[in-house]
Design a protein around this motif. Structure first.
Motif, PDB file in Angstrom:
ATOM      1  N   ALA A  99      15.963   8.551   9.248  1.00 16.74           N
ATOM      2  CA  ALA A  99      15.198   9.640   8.287  1.00 16.74           C
ATOM      3  C   ALA A  99      15.037  10.391   9.541  1.00 16.74           C
ATOM      4  O   ALA A  99      14.103  10.203  10.630  1.00 16.74           O
ATOM      5  N   ARG A 100      14.736  11.946   9.213  1.00 19.78           N
ATOM      6  CA  ARG A 100      14.298  12.878  10.268  1.00 19.78           C
ATOM      7  C   ARG A 100      13.009  12.899  10.189  1.00 19.78           C
ATOM      8  O   ARG A 100      12.344  13.344  11.189  1.00 19.78           O
ATOM      9  N   GLU A 101      12.235  12.737   9.039  1.00 18.85           N
ATOM     10  CA  GLU A 101      10.993  12.712   8.734  1.00 18.85           C
ATOM     11  C   GLU A 101      10.573  11.305   8.087  1.00 18.85           C
ATOM     12  O   GLU A 101      11.245  11.153   7.003  1.00 18.85           O
ATOM     13  N   VAL A 102       9.354  10.635   8.218  1.00 19.21           N
ATOM     14  CA  VAL A 102       9.074   9.549   7.294  1.00 19.21           C
ATOM     15  C   VAL A 102       7.669   9.600   6.660  1.00 19.21           C
ATOM     16  O   VAL A 102       6.811  10.259   7.355  1.00 19.21           O
ATOM     17  N   VAL A 103       7.543   9.493   5.440  1.00 19.24           N
ATOM     18  CA  VAL A 103       6.223   9.542   4.896  1.00 19.24           C
ATOM     19  C   VAL A 103       5.769   8.039   4.409  1.00 19.24           C
ATOM     20  O   VAL A 103       6.460   7.437   3.661  1.00 19.24           O
ATOM     21  N   LEU A 104       4.865   7.484   5.109  1.00 16.64           N
ATOM     22  CA  LEU A 104       4.652   6.081   4.854  1.00 16.64           C
ATOM     23  C   LEU A 104       3.471   6.021   3.637  1.00 16.64           C
ATOM     24  O   LEU A 104       2.384   6.874   3.815  1.00 16.64           O
ATOM     25  N   ALA A 105       3.761   5.611   2.759  1.00 15.06           N
ATOM     26  CA  ALA A 105       2.551   5.660   1.361  1.00 15.06           C
ATOM     27  C   ALA A 105       2.721   4.066   0.855  1.00 15.06           C
ATOM     28  O   ALA A 105       2.819   3.791  -0.186  1.00 15.06           O
ATOM     29  N   THR A 106       2.404   3.152   1.725  1.00 15.84           N
ATOM     30  CA  THR A 106       2.590   1.627   1.619  1.00 15.84           C
ATOM     31  C   THR A 106       1.518   1.030   0.926  1.00 15.84           C
ATOM     32  O   THR A 106       1.485  -0.171   0.884  1.00 15.84           O
ATOM     33  N   GLY A 107       0.252   1.817   0.631  1.00 15.00           N
ATOM     34  CA  GLY A 107      -0.732   1.299  -0.005  1.00 15.00           C
ATOM     35  C   GLY A 107      -1.606   0.515   0.669  1.00 15.00           C
ATOM     36  O   GLY A 107      -1.739   0.505   1.838  1.00 15.00           O
ATOM     37  N   ALA A 108      -2.392  -0.398   0.181  1.00 17.49           N
ATOM     38  CA  ALA A 108      -3.349  -1.320   0.674  1.00 17.49           C
ATOM     39  C   ALA A 108      -3.359  -2.639  -0.094  1.00 17.49           C
ATOM     40  O   ALA A 108      -2.834  -2.713  -1.332  1.00 17.49           O
ATOM     41  N   ILE A 109      -3.687  -3.625   0.731  1.00 18.29           N
ATOM     42  CA  ILE A 109      -3.694  -5.175   0.135  1.00 18.29           C
ATOM     43  C   ILE A 109      -5.292  -5.308  -0.123  1.00 18.29           C
ATOM     44  O   ILE A 109      -6.034  -5.363   1.032  1.00 18.29           O
ATOM     45  N   GLU A 110      -5.553  -6.082  -1.200  1.00 16.58           N
ATOM     46  CA  GLU A 110      -7.115  -6.381  -1.445  1.00 16.58           C
ATOM     47  C   GLU A 110      -7.335  -7.802  -0.761  1.00 16.58           C
ATOM     48  O   GLU A 110      -6.376  -8.598  -0.626  1.00 16.58           O
ATOM     49  N   ARG A 111      -8.254  -7.814  -0.144  1.00 10.78           N
ATOM     50  CA  ARG A 111      -8.782  -8.869   0.653  1.00 10.78           C
ATOM     51  C   ARG A 111      -9.572  -9.919   0.033  1.00 10.78           C
ATOM     52  O   ARG A 111     -10.325  -9.766  -0.706  1.00 10.78           O
ATOM     53  N   PRO A 112      -9.411 -11.314   0.010  1.00 13.49           N
ATOM     54  CA  PRO A 112     -10.141 -12.197  -0.433  1.00 13.49           C
ATOM     55  C   PRO A 112     -11.321 -12.421   0.283  1.00 13.49           C
ATOM     56  O   PRO A 112     -11.669 -11.737   1.390  1.00 13.49           O
ATOM     57  N   LEU A 113     -12.427 -13.185  -0.391  1.00 14.86           N
ATOM     58  CA  LEU A 113     -13.508 -13.394   0.358  1.00 14.86           C
ATOM     59  C   LEU A 113     -13.356 -14.753   0.836  1.00 14.86           C
ATOM     60  O   LEU A 113     -12.850 -15.745   0.134  1.00 14.86           O
ATOM     61  N   VAL A 114     -14.167 -15.069   1.846  1.00 20.52           N
ATOM     62  CA  VAL A 114     -13.951 -16.272   2.521  1.00 20.52           C
ATOM     63  C   VAL A 114     -15.396 -17.095   2.103  1.00 20.52           C
ATOM     64  O   VAL A 114     -16.316 -16.779   2.644  1.00 20.52           O
TER      65      VAL A 114
END
Lengths: 198, 107, 998
Positions: free
Chosen positions: C281-296
């Motif tokens: 790809a000549r240019e890349v757009v990363l729109a990979t989101g986020a992952i919710e964290r558990p609580l310990v």
């Protein structure tokens, strides 16, 4: 001397038998041709073109065609000359004579490779299963040629029409290349409506 | 897979190339005149930098020419490619390196 | 489907599907995942954990799922282990099974591991299995092997087809959530070629579970549908669903794995199961989101404990209630939204425990207005329930101490510690990450490649901001390509802000009991205590803590655990999180099949199989083949009832006594042409070439610059400016490359050019006393008499009507010819020679006989007698060095003192005192076999055969100071004992060479 008629065997003869044709992408064996490799000093390029009958392209990765003869640029001092229906020994002798005073090399490689064509709207996509180049028309227009890779084989690839590519492949690699492309086009063979994802 | 700009064919995928070791190591004109140590130096001693490295590549599955590349061994950024016999470009401003790798990918 | 809502979600209730899980039949709908369908049926328990075999449930709704790993496939050849139930699209007839349990999921004997967990702390393996060493093989290893591993590898060959394809685009957008779609719109409208990939079956990301929000006046679902319509209608856009961008490689080269047929259930198409895209790809757009964290928190791993956003996804996207009464434990605002939406759908919310002392007032007010019990500064102190959560203890934290816990009944516990941006691909691209104290997350910092991150993966969480960020990213990518970017677009969005609060590490828990365990890495069963132990034992570097505890090393690569582990290390070492650092992100983002990586390279297409034009004749005539580099070569031609030895004896005898025929086509060939050709040959080979007359052949030796033998071959001078050079079969490409190297980079002044002719010529060796008689009637224009064509000469003419370069040459020691004809004529000419040779009993022979015959003559094979440390003199080729030449490649190195030491290993012949023993090639040679082991090894056997001509065994060997030992006896120890050998000259047959002329 014992008279025997020795038949030239094309390396693709067996593998191409019963190849299913498909409007989307089909493969075909191209006729045997006289093929010479010309290499030489810049001063000899013009003479070589004259001797061959097709001016040798000096733009990188382009071929030029005239009267059934093609001259492919392979490197800055290397061209593949291809003539169908011509005896390679005769072509070699006449060209060698005309180039005698030039600093260059001419080698008959008519039997080194066999050629095939891949045609149809899915050709680019199928080739891209093994060829890492951008084969879109803007990057690889009609008239372009280059040595490159298909899968694990070196090839010379050229685009003769919008939807037609020719592959020139060393004999011992050519059945592999044919089978590779044949495998890659499976998804189009039984489904006329299948479309390239690109 | 690196995208390498062949000085003859333009940018091509790394698959078409073979690596040729450190660049600008000329074969001595008269090897017999070298003592063993100098000959060993020519034969075996190579730089191994983290950073800019002048190296030879050959577009073996293309125009088949050898040429020179300046590549950052840490980032893989290719700063310049040039033909055999041509002078290497002037030492690159580290700030330019990023630009170069970026423009390299655009070609 | 007790927990399925009557309406809502993106499933198709008109298409019911049935499936099996652990042998039990369930039903679901088209659009379900295996996870959503199981939850709809009230099945939360789906697996056992890796180490303690704890019952585990579905925790998430996506790629981050650590627990719900299942094996899928009703037939062995299509069985895939370790798939995430949250990513498996349901199809009719799907068969899945849980893993890591025996005999059943609800009754698992290894669950006893859990009772002994105090004996299985971090570093358990390193500490326990140290001693005694003898126990490893018999006890520890079998035990660990039985217990270790996730899932079960299928035993049948994979029945599916996989392909790989290279793709090229201007802009690759990774992730089709709101930011990615906005970026794709902007790039697409700018007219550049856009690829958009997303790992899910539908594009939309978080919009697929959105209820309230509106974009540009439309509901989120309508906006999504319209956006996808627009993208689809554009010819410059390729949308790749079910396609995971799993790896970033240098120069904007990304690996994408598209799952093409799995969701169809049946292998009914010619489509590949998976298609690996290799995209530049000549240019890349990363729109990979986020992952919710558990609580310990203690016992945070029971079935029914789930990420808050996952519960929201099950509700809104799949129309499924993940439980009936929920406790919510949170450190951020989004869990409030989940609680409110679940409540409105009929889930009772028992309480919201918020670890924050001052939660966002607006969200707290909304929750309380809805009648939810919201408790700030409150944590979960423990949970209960064996196969599903039944109760949770809530306790207030004040001044660092925990209040008395209050127990709430529940069948669902939702947790959220905030969101971890998915910076995996950015980090793989070698971009620098920066720690955001506020967000408690690492965010993309300085880019190295041509990419930009947009939306949640760079911490932009709110919907409106994310859309704007994505669109701007798409425009910036289009602009970077030098084109005209599309017009700006302002999104008008209605959505509640979710703030940016987050928490990493373990929430305060007052005085902890030693018994309680709070999971950090669910898949690898790593608890907060394990990480604390590692720091107590002196581990400081996060990379070391990771390896010692195995946290983050499971197949999910710590998607839900890495930040919490980092937080705990930061807490226990009292170091700022930014100084603890982060472990390295490596491909693949999610596990990727071997099939996808192999692609078409399997079976017949694994490698090109190079065959000569004579191959088919050899096959038809019973040849057994051997692989020589990529070539197939006829090894020998057994007749019925013959084994290799019998065949080789017969072939040797026939060739020595009458005539044999051999396919030598695979030899490398290079045409060296130009007025400086002889000079070039002088520089490349040790030999002198200037005086070689046209029409003559010479055996050439090529060295590397270090003076060691690299290749050899016969060279013919066809004319003053043209050489026909042959190389070894395996060395062809290497030799041509070395020649080109010198020519292009050192001697560009020479007028000489190289052309590979390996495949131009078929080479038919006709060898034996009757060789001339066989060929004589076939050739035209060539006088092959002894006078006209002596040994080591070449003539051009015709044979059987086709052009030939006829070599008079011998690699057998007999009168011999090598017939070069254009490759396509190879078989025809071979057959004609074979027919003409019938009256002489012409015998086809293979490489084995060729080896025996040449060994009898002491001819070396490069790569067998040489190994890259052998000089010409070592193998008796000093005669091939042009002494008068000032220079050639390798000459200077030969002048080093070490190259002429008398104790170098030199080629000699070995004759076993017992002539019937055939030594093993590679066997060591010793002077004194009575020495204790290890004996002093002074050389090794390089070639060893039974010689028919001598009726005894022969061997070649490289032995220290070998030539001086000729006449003496040495020993070759083999398993049955030392074999006494006599050292002789390395030539066994016809030392005078009389037979060369027949």
């Amino acid at each position: 001397m014992v008279e025997a008629t020795i038949v030239r065997v094309n390396s693709l003869a067996a593998v191409s038998r019963d190849s299913a044709s498909s409007p989307q992408v089909s493969l075909a064996v191209l006729p045997d041709a006289a093929k010479l490799v010309f290499r030489g000093r810049p001063s000899s390029i013009g003479a070589a073109g004259e001797a061959f009958g097709v001016e040798l392209p000096q733009t990188a990765n382009r071929f030029r065609e005239a009267a059934g003869r093609k001259a492919y640029w392979l490197g800055p001092d290397e061209w593949l000359l291809e003539a169908i229906g011509v005896d390679s020994s005769e072509l070699f002798s006449t060209m060698s004579e005309k180039l005698a005073s030039h600093s260059c090399s001419l080698v008959d490689v008519s039997h080194r490779s066999d050629s095939m064509a891949i045609r149809g709207p899915m050709s680019e996509y199928v080739l891209n299963h093994g060829c890492p180049l951008d084969l879109s028309e803007r990057a690889f227009p009609v008239g372009m040629c280059t040595r490159t890779i298909l899968g694990k084989s070196p090839i010379v690839l050229s685009r003769t029409e919008q939807e037609v590519f020719h592959l020139d492949v060393w004999r011992s690699f050519s059945p592999y290349v044919w089978s590779f492309l044949d495998e890659a086009r499976q998804e189009f063979l039984h489904d006329q409506s299948a479309r390239s994802p690109t | 897979m690196l995208l390498i700009k062949c000085p003859f064919c333009g940018p091509r995928p790394e698959l078409e190339f073979s690596y040729g070791g450190q660049a600008h190591i000329a074969r001595p004109k008269d090897p017999a005149s070298l003592d063993d140590e100098s000959w060993a130096e020519y034969l075996y001693i190579r730089s191994n930098p983290k950073g800019l490295h002048a190296e030879r590549w050959r577009h073996i599955h293309g125009c088949a020419r050898f040429f020179n590349v300046q590549r950052n061994t840490a980032s893989d950024a290719i700063v310049a490619t040039y033909k055999i016999g041509e002078e290497p470009p002037k030492p690159v401003d580290p700030g330019l390196e990023e630009w170069s790798s970026r423009s390299g990918a655009a070609l | 489907m007790r927990y399925r809502l009557p309406a809502g979600g993106r499933i198709d209730r008109s298409k019911p599907l049935s499936f099996h899980f652990d042998g039990k039949k369930y039903s679901g709908f088209a659009g379900d995942t295996l996870a959503s369908a199981l939850i709809a049926n009230g099945a939360h328990l789906v697996g056992r954990s890796f180490k303690y075999h704890r019952p585990r449930g579905i925790m998430s709704a996506g790629a981050d799922e650590p627990n719900a790993l299942v094996g899928v496939g009703s037939e062995e050849a299509r069985y895939t282990p370790n798939l995430r139930a949250t990513q498996i699209e349901l199809y009719n007839g799907l068969v899945a099974e849980s893993q890591n349990r025996w005999p059943s999921l609800s009754l698992d004997f290894s669950g006893a591991n859990d009772l002994f967990s105090r004996f299985l702390p971090a570093g358990f393996y390193y500490k326990t299995f140290m001693w005694p060493a003898s126990a490893w093989k018999k006890l520890y290893e079998p035990m660990i092997r039985r217990a270790a591993g996730l899932g079960r590898a299928p035993e049948a060959a994979d029945a599916d087809r996989y392909t790989q394809v290279y793709g090229h685009c201007d802009v690759l957008v990774v992730g089709a959530g709101p930011a990615g779609l906005a970026a794709a719109l902007a790039a697409a409208r700018s007219g550049v070629k856009v690829f958009v990939c997303d790992e899910q079956d539908q594009m939309g990301g978080s919009l697929l579970s959105e209820r309230e929000a509106t974009i540009d006046g439309q509901g989120a679902a309508d906006w999504l549908a319209q956006t996808i319509r627009e993208l689809k209608s554009r010819t410059n856009v390729v949308l790749l669903r079910r396609t995971t961008a799993f790896g970033w490689y240098p120069h904007n080269f990304l690996g994408l794995c598209e799952r093409v047929t799995d969701h169809l259930g049946l292998a009914i198409t010619k489509q590949p199961r998976e298609r690996m895209w290799q995209v530049r790809a000549r240019e890349v757009v990363l729109a990979t989101g986020a992952i919710e964290r558990p609580l310990v928190f203690p016992d945070n791993d029971r079935p029914g404990i789930m990420m808050a956003e996952a519960a929201r996804t099950y509700l809104n996207r799949y129309g499924v209630l993940p439980g009936s009464r929920a406790v919510v434990f949170t450190a951020c605002d989004s869990a409030y939204r989940a609680a409110l939406e679940l409540k409105s759908a009929g889930v009772e919310i028992a309480a919201i425990a918020d670890v924050r002392s001052a939660p966002n007032g607006r969200w707290m007010e909304r929750a309380r207005a809805a009648g939810i019990d919201v408790r700030p500064s409150t944590v979960i102190a423990g949970t209960y329930g064996r196969l599903r959560i039944s109760h949770a203890d809530l306790a207030r934290i004040s001044g660092g101490t925990m209040g008395h816990p209050e127990t709430f009944a529940c069948d669902l516990l939702l947790m959220s510690a905030g969101f971890t941006p998915s910076v995996h691909l950015f980090s793989q691209s070698r971009g620098k990450l920066v720690y955001d104290e506020d967000l408690k997350a690492y965010l993309p910092g300085t880019s190295v490649e041509r990419e930009r991150s947009v939306g949640a993966c760079r911490g932009v969480f709110d919907l409106g901001a994310s859309l704007a960020d994505g669109f701007a990213g798409g425009l910036s990518a289009a602009k970077a390509l030098g084109g005209t970017a599309a017009a700006e677009h302002k999104f008008s969005v209605f959505a509640q802000s979710l703030g940016r609060d987050g928490f990493i590490g373990a929430p305060p828990s007052g005085g902890k009991s030693r018994r309680t365990r709070a999971w950090v890495d669910f898949q690898n069963d790593v608890t907060a205590k394990d990480i604390e132990l590692a720091t107590r034992e002196g581990f400081r570097s996060i990379e070391h803590v990771k390896r010692y505890t195995t946290t983050g090393m499971a197949t999910d690569q710590g998607k839900t655990s890495n930040m919490n582990a980092l937080g705990i290390v930061s807490q226990t070492l009292a170091l700022p999180a930014s100084q603890v650092g982060l472990t390295t992100f490596r491909p693949p983002y999610t596990p990727t099949t071997f099939g996808a990586f192999a692609g078409q390279s399997r079976g017949e297409l694994f490698d090109p199989v190079r065959k000569t034009s004579i191959h088919e004749w050899a096959r038809e005539n019973g040849a057994v083949f051997e692989d020589v580099s990529l070539w197939k070569r006829a090894h020998y031609f057994p007749r019925p009832g013959e084994d290799m030895h019998a065949a080789v004896r017969r072939e040797c005898k026939a060739t020595r006594e009458s005539v044999g025929i051999f396919d030598a086509t695979t030899l490398g060939k290079i045409e060296v042409v130009g007025k400086d050709a002889a000079e070039f040959m002088n520089r490349m080979y040790t030999n002198a070439w200037t005086k070689l007359e046209p029409g003559r052949l010479r055996y050439g030796v090529m060295l590397r610059e270090d003076g060691f033998v690299m290749d050899d071959g016969v060279v013919g001078r066809m004319s003053p400016d043209r050489f026909h050079v042959t190389t070894t079969t395996g060395g062809a490409a290497r030799v041509l490359a070395l020649m080109e190297d010198y020519l292009q980079t050192e001697w560009s002044d020479l007028d000489v050019w190289l052309t590979s002719t390996t495949e131009q010529w078929a080479v038919i060796a006709v060898q034996g006393p009757n060789a001339r008689k066989v060929l004589e009637p076939l050739v035209h224009g060539i006088d092959i008499s002894q006078q006209a064509m002596p040994h080591m000469s070449v003539q051009e003419g015709h044979i059987c009507g086709v052009p030939t370069r006829l070599f008079r040459v011998s690699f057998t020691g007999e009168l011999g010819f090598e017939v070069n004809v254009p490759m396509g004529y190879g078989r025809g000419v071979w057959e004609a020679i074979y027919a003409a040779g019938r009256e002489f009993g012409i015998t086809p022979y293979g490489t084995e006989t060729m080896h025996v015959l040449r060994a009898e003559k002491g001819y070396i094979i490069v790569g067998q007698e040489t190994d890259g440390t052998v000089t010409p003199d070592d193998v008796g080729l000093a005669w091939a060095i042009g002494k008068a030449k000032k220079d050639f490649v390798g000459k200077r190195s030969l002048a080093r003192p070490a190259m002429s030491r008398s104790d170098r290993k030199q080629l000699v012949g070995l004759l076993t005192v017992d002539p019937n023993i055939v030594l093993e090639e590679g066997a060591q040679v010793v002077a004194d076999p009575s020495e204790p082991v290890p004996m002093t090894m002074i050389g090794h056997v390089t070639s060893s055969y039974w010689s028919v001509a001598l009726d005894r065994s022969i061997a070649l060997a490289l032995v220290q100071g070998g030539r001086a030992r000729i006449g003496s006896r040495l020993s070759v120890p083999i398993p049955s004992g030392p074999v006494t050998v006599e050292v002789v000259q390395p030539i066994f047959y016809d030392p005078e060479g009389k037979r060369l002329d027949g």
